[in-house]
Design an enzyme around this catalytic site. Sequence first.
Site, PDB file in Angstrom:
ATOM      1  N   HIS A  88      38.080  10.020 -16.274  1.00 16.83           N
ATOM      2  CA  HIS A  88      36.679   9.748 -16.550  1.00 16.83           C
ATOM      3  C   HIS A  88      36.405  10.385 -17.915  1.00 16.83           C
ATOM      4  O   HIS A  88      37.075  11.351 -18.303  1.00 16.83           O
ATOM      5  CB  HIS A  88      35.780  10.353 -15.468  1.00 16.83           C
ATOM      6  CG  HIS A  88      35.892   9.600 -14.175  1.00 16.83           C
ATOM      7  ND1 HIS A  88      36.064  10.207 -12.962  1.00 16.83           N
ATOM      8  CD2 HIS A  88      35.861   8.265 -13.929  1.00 16.83           C
ATOM      9  CE1 HIS A  88      36.141   9.286 -12.026  1.00 16.83           C
ATOM     10  NE2 HIS A  88      36.026   8.102 -12.574  1.00 16.83           N
ATOM     11  N   ASP A 104      36.010  14.019 -17.712  1.00 16.86           N
ATOM     12  CA  ASP A 104      37.228  14.765 -17.348  1.00 16.86           C
ATOM     13  C   ASP A 104      37.946  15.134 -18.644  1.00 16.86           C
ATOM     14  O   ASP A 104      38.479  16.224 -18.793  1.00 16.86           O
ATOM     15  CB  ASP A 104      38.236  13.895 -16.560  1.00 16.86           C
ATOM     16  CG  ASP A 104      37.762  13.517 -15.168  1.00 16.86           C
ATOM     17  OD1 ASP A 104      37.144  14.362 -14.503  1.00 16.86           O
ATOM     18  OD2 ASP A 104      38.037  12.366 -14.756  1.00 16.86           O
ATOM     19  N   GLU A 152      36.405  -2.656 -12.362  1.00 16.80           N
ATOM     20  CA  GLU A 152      36.887  -2.293 -11.020  1.00 16.80           C
ATOM     21  C   GLU A 152      35.749  -2.561 -10.038  1.00 16.80           C
ATOM     22  O   GLU A 152      34.826  -1.765  -9.922  1.00 16.80           O
ATOM     23  CB  GLU A 152      37.285  -0.807 -10.995  1.00 16.80           C
ATOM     24  CG  GLU A 152      37.753  -0.353  -9.620  1.00 16.80           C
ATOM     25  CD  GLU A 152      38.114   1.142  -9.556  1.00 16.80           C
ATOM     26  OE1 GLU A 152      38.191   1.808 -10.606  1.00 16.80           O
ATOM     27  OE2 GLU A 152      38.318   1.622  -8.432  1.00 16.80           O
ATOM     28  N   GLU A 189      41.170  -2.222  -6.489  1.00 19.04           N
ATOM     29  CA  GLU A 189      41.434  -1.100  -5.569  1.00 19.04           C
ATOM     30  C   GLU A 189      41.504  -1.634  -4.147  1.00 19.04           C
ATOM     31  O   GLU A 189      40.586  -2.318  -3.673  1.00 19.04           O
ATOM     32  CB  GLU A 189      40.337  -0.040  -5.690  1.00 19.04           C
ATOM     33  CG  GLU A 189      40.517   1.049  -4.629  1.00 19.04           C
ATOM     34  CD  GLU A 189      39.730   2.330  -4.879  1.00 19.04           C
ATOM     35  OE1 GLU A 189      39.551   2.718  -6.044  1.00 19.04           O
ATOM     36  OE2 GLU A 189      39.317   2.940  -3.883  1.00 19.04           O
ATOM     37  N   HIS A 202      38.503  -1.095  -1.891  1.00 17.07           N
ATOM     38  CA  HIS A 202      37.307  -1.840  -2.276  1.00 17.07           C
ATOM     39  C   HIS A 202      37.383  -3.282  -1.770  1.00 17.07           C
ATOM     40  O   HIS A 202      36.365  -3.856  -1.373  1.00 17.07           O
ATOM     41  CB  HIS A 202      37.140  -1.828  -3.795  1.00 17.07           C
ATOM     42  CG  HIS A 202      36.892  -0.458  -4.370  1.00 17.07           C
ATOM     43  ND1 HIS A 202      36.716  -0.239  -5.711  1.00 17.07           N
ATOM     44  CD2 HIS A 202      36.797   0.764  -3.785  1.00 17.07           C
ATOM     45  CE1 HIS A 202      36.518   1.061  -5.930  1.00 17.07           C
ATOM     46  NE2 HIS A 202      36.572   1.681  -4.772  1.00 17.07           N
ATOM     47  N   ASP A 209      33.638   4.557   1.867  1.00 16.91           N
ATOM     48  CA  ASP A 209      34.862   4.439   1.058  1.00 16.91           C
ATOM     49  C   ASP A 209      35.761   5.637   1.363  1.00 16.91           C
ATOM     50  O   ASP A 209      35.412   6.771   1.065  1.00 16.91           O
ATOM     51  CB  ASP A 209      34.453   4.411  -0.419  1.00 16.91           C
ATOM     52  CG  ASP A 209      35.625   4.182  -1.353  1.00 16.91           C
ATOM     53  OD1 ASP A 209      36.748   3.964  -0.869  1.00 16.91           O
ATOM     54  OD2 ASP A 209      35.412   4.229  -2.574  1.00 16.91           O
ATOM     55  N   ASP A 232      39.333   6.119   0.749  1.00 19.01           N
ATOM     56  CA  ASP A 232      40.428   6.531  -0.148  1.00 19.01           C
ATOM     57  C   ASP A 232      41.577   7.189   0.600  1.00 19.01           C
ATOM     58  O   ASP A 232      42.090   8.254   0.214  1.00 19.01           O
ATOM     59  CB  ASP A 232      39.906   7.479  -1.252  1.00 19.01           C
ATOM     60  CG  ASP A 232      38.980   6.784  -2.238  1.00 19.01           C
ATOM     61  OD1 ASP A 232      39.062   5.547  -2.367  1.00 19.01           O
ATOM     62  OD2 ASP A 232      38.178   7.481  -2.882  1.00 19.01           O
ATOM     63  N   ASP A 249      44.463   5.918  -5.970  1.00 17.46           N
ATOM     64  CA  ASP A 249      43.112   6.507  -5.913  1.00 17.46           C
ATOM     65  C   ASP A 249      42.906   6.981  -4.480  1.00 17.46           C
ATOM     66  O   ASP A 249      42.223   6.330  -3.693  1.00 17.46           O
ATOM     67  CB  ASP A 249      42.049   5.491  -6.360  1.00 17.46           C
ATOM     68  CG  ASP A 249      40.730   6.185  -6.710  1.00 17.46           C
ATOM     69  OD1 ASP A 249      40.643   7.423  -6.522  1.00 17.46           O
ATOM     70  OD2 ASP A 249      39.793   5.500  -7.166  1.00 17.46           O
TER      71      ASP A 249
END
Length: 344
Positions: free
Chosen positions: A48, A51, A173, A209, A212, A247, A249, A282
């Site tokens: 990001h 980040d 995404e 993803e 998703h 979500d 992950d 992810d």
Amino acid sequence: MSMFKFSVGPWNVHEGADAFGPEVRSSISFDQKLRKFKEIGFTGIQFHDDDAVPDMNELSEDQIKSRARELKQFLDEQGLEAEFVAPRLWMDARTIDGGFTSNSSADREFAIWRALRSIDIAKELGSDRLVLWLAREGTLCSESKDPVLSLHRLREAINIMLAYDPQIRILIEPKPNEPIDRSFVPTVGHVLGFANGTQDPSRVGALLESAHAVLAGLEPSLEMAFCLAHGKLWGVHLNDQNGLRYDQDKSFGVENIRSAFNQLKVLIDHGYGSNGEYIGLDVKAMRTQSAAMSYAHLENSLRIVKLIESKVRRFDKDLVLKYQDARNYEAIEMYVMELLLGEQ
Ligand code: XUL
Ligand code: MN
């Protein structure tokens, strides 16, 4: 041995806080995470924008670039590469109602500023990929935004990004919900349709993803296939998801191993990775796990990818072709089940 390169983001090792509870693990420093990622077997890092350059809102454009250059030096020293940079537009007070599709012009300007700075950071880090997870580009209340106007605003924003840097590629995404109720661009089908309306469709593609796609009620391997058929699968986030819930992950393959097999099969059969694409993970650690287990979900996911990859390579195409010709789908299904269960 895998034929793929693997990537991961610093957010995939985290403190464990969720919407209903506090943090359960202590923080690990950024440098420490990156060193450990390399040790585990990752060569690409997903970033990001903040980040890569913390507190970037307080910095000038030149300061942002020079911080990014320092990070590039650290990555080089560690033998790591930046896969992409993604503006984190969902954490700021100015983008609580979306960035590019906010009704407020000041919010929209801020969102575009962050996207352009993300492009600057990506360039300094040696990457030509900007990922847009359109977190809040949708609605909590259907009547709160004009959906057509919102999509026009999103297109304008993306056109500004494309014009800002003639090399940059934009990977959208999609995710159908969370943190918003309904997204304006919920699936890769929407992404590709939308890409066609931008000023340079050849530089707008998709990052799929797995979780998703499941949240949209769709099969991730077919969503990948759809992008591959259009030459538009430029990134993947492999993980898993137990149906229509928040979500999750989860580690790759732990919920639906046959889907995981088919995801890797479509990637391998159609040359994913041959243009430098990474297999991104992810995944997140379960909230119940101690700090000592902060990386287990990543190690497990990598191992699962490699184990399934070896199954895909052993898949007997000639046998399956014969079964296809005979329309003997029961035999194909049983063959795949035996392969996955270690009986082939
Ligand atoms: C959110 C998600 C993000 C993106 C990067 O669901 O997947 O972490 O991958 O912004
Ligand atoms: Mn993701």
